[in-house]
Design an enzyme around this catalytic site. Structure first.
Site, mmCIF file in Angstrom:
data_model
loop_
_atom_site.group_PDB
_atom_site.id
_atom_site.type_symbol
_atom_site.label_atom_id
_atom_site.label_comp_id
_atom_site.label_asym_id
_atom_site.label_seq_id
_atom_site.Cartn_x
_atom_site.Cartn_y
_atom_site.Cartn_z
ATOM 1 N N ARG A 118 0.832 -1.210 0.000
ATOM 2 C CA ARG A 118 0.000 0.000 0.000
ATOM 3 C C ARG A 118 0.869 1.264 0.000
ATOM 4 N NH1 ARG A 118 -2.214 -3.688 -1.161
ATOM 5 N NH2 ARG A 118 -4.087 -4.669 -0.343
ATOM 6 N N SER B 145 -11.420 -1.058 2.816
ATOM 7 C CA SER B 145 -10.580 -1.364 3.987
ATOM 8 C C SER B 145 -9.973 -0.081 4.544
ATOM 9 C CB SER B 145 -9.464 -2.329 3.596
ATOM 10 O OG SER B 145 -10.005 -3.555 3.157
ATOM 11 N N GLU C 122 -5.066 2.791 6.174
ATOM 12 C CA GLU C 122 -4.784 2.720 4.737
ATOM 13 C C GLU C 122 -5.366 3.956 4.052
ATOM 14 O OE1 GLU C 122 -6.136 -0.133 1.025
ATOM 15 O OE2 GLU C 122 -5.770 -1.064 2.958
#
Length: 337
Positions: free
Chosen positions: A162, A237, A333
């Site tokens: 990420r 998420s 995230e």
């Protein structure tokens, strides 16, 4: 190309948070983007794509530039591979379905991820055992300072979990305008080893899955676990899965032997953040209009009129509780603005 003032961003972020932009303009090609940047050189700027990976906790005191470049094309192919270019404003899921319809392989496991193509290299998005870096070839980006176009190769993007150069050393310096993916035309690498994909395929008596079969399985799984942002505000998420050194994880695992984990290298282990959050009792909890989804603990949701700060407070509560119970820090995230 009209600049609007005091513009509502409620429909431009998937959390559905009400926040205002001091100024707002949408651009539809690189010429418009270049012009806006050049004419507003001294203005503070905020670059907005699909709004799928951010949590707005305040109004944006800047010129918000909504980059809405559309178009996709095949730029090169041989017997085995095809190089497909997409403009950054293309909806990611629709682009994935288009590649599958052409029988181009590589993106099927990332079906139904919210957002636009432009976000994908920034976040190095991933799902079900694949990441953007697996198919990414290059991208073009405009330098905010002087409006020059630069090409970034895969190596130059410094992809991590990420992570990319665009979130780190090149942050706020470039606007990605197009992305090229290198996809397979034959001998597709079908990946059904991660998560529930193989179980979903077995349920439908599929033993030799096609790209479409894998995509349909992923879509079915995601729809069963994840809320549609159009119906319930969310950003997918919210947290990254924490990666721990094996020696540190082993000490924690002795205390919590039921803890799930995946070995990702000889020295590192990935722990599912969703499992940690669920074990801490947050799954399905609601704090006013902010909460944690009932089917997927990784997803924070806006039940209607939650503010960004209220959702942020929930996320901090989760982080603090996880650290107190397990001694593990989980990072967001989603970009908090």
């Amino acid at each position: 190309m009209k600049i609007q003032t005091n513009f509502s961003l409620k429909n431009y972020n998937t959390f559905g948070i009400e926040a205002k932009a001091k100024q707002f303009v949408a651009v539809h090609n690189t010429t418009e983007l270049q012009s806006i940047l050049e004419k507003n050189r001294l203005e503070k700027k905020f670059i907005l794509g699909g709004g799928s990976n951010m949590l707005l906790t305040q109004d944006i005191d800047a010129l918000v530039i909504h980059v809405d470049l559309k178009g996709k094309r095949i730029i090169r192919e041989d017997d085995d591979f095809v190089w497909v270019e997409s403009q950054v404003g293309e909806n990611w899921h629709e682009f994935v379905l288009w590649t599958i319809d052409q029988n181009f392989g590589g993106l099927e496991n990332m079906s139904l991820i919210p957002g636009n193509v432009g976000t994908t290299p920034v976040q190095n998005i991933g799902a079900y055992g694949t990441e953007i870096k697996d198919t990414f070839y290059s991208c073009e980006a405009m330098t905010i300072e002087n409006q020059k176009i630069r090409t970034f190769t895969k190596a130059e993007c410094h992809f991590g979990y990420r992570e990319s150069i665009f979130k780190n050393e090149a942050k706020d310096q470039y606007i990605i305008t197009s992305v090229i993916f290198k996809l397979t035309k034959r001998n597709h690498k079908i990946n059904i080893s991660y998560g529930d994909i193989s179980g979903e395929l077995a349920k439908n008596n599929i033993t030799i899955p096609t790209l479409k079969d894998v995509s349909n399985a992923v879509i079915a799984i995601r729809q069963s676990k994840l809320p549609d942002p159009k119906e319930l505000g969310n950003s997918g998420s919210f947290f990254k899965n924490p990666i721990l050194l094996k020696k540190d994880f082993e000490k924690i695992h002795l205390q919590f032997p039921e803890m799930k984990y995946y070995e990702i290298s000889e020295s590192e282990v990935k722990v599912p953040a969703g499992w940690l959050i669920e074990q801490a009792g947050f799954k399905g909890k609601r704090f006013g209009d902010a909460g944690i989804h009932k089917n997927q603990a990784l997803v924070l949701v806006n039940y209607g009129n939650a503010t960004g700060k209220e959702i942020l407070d929930v996320s901090k509560n989760i982080q603090e509780t996880i650290f107190r119970i397990f001694g593990i820090h989980i990072d967001a995230e989603v970009n908090v603005i």
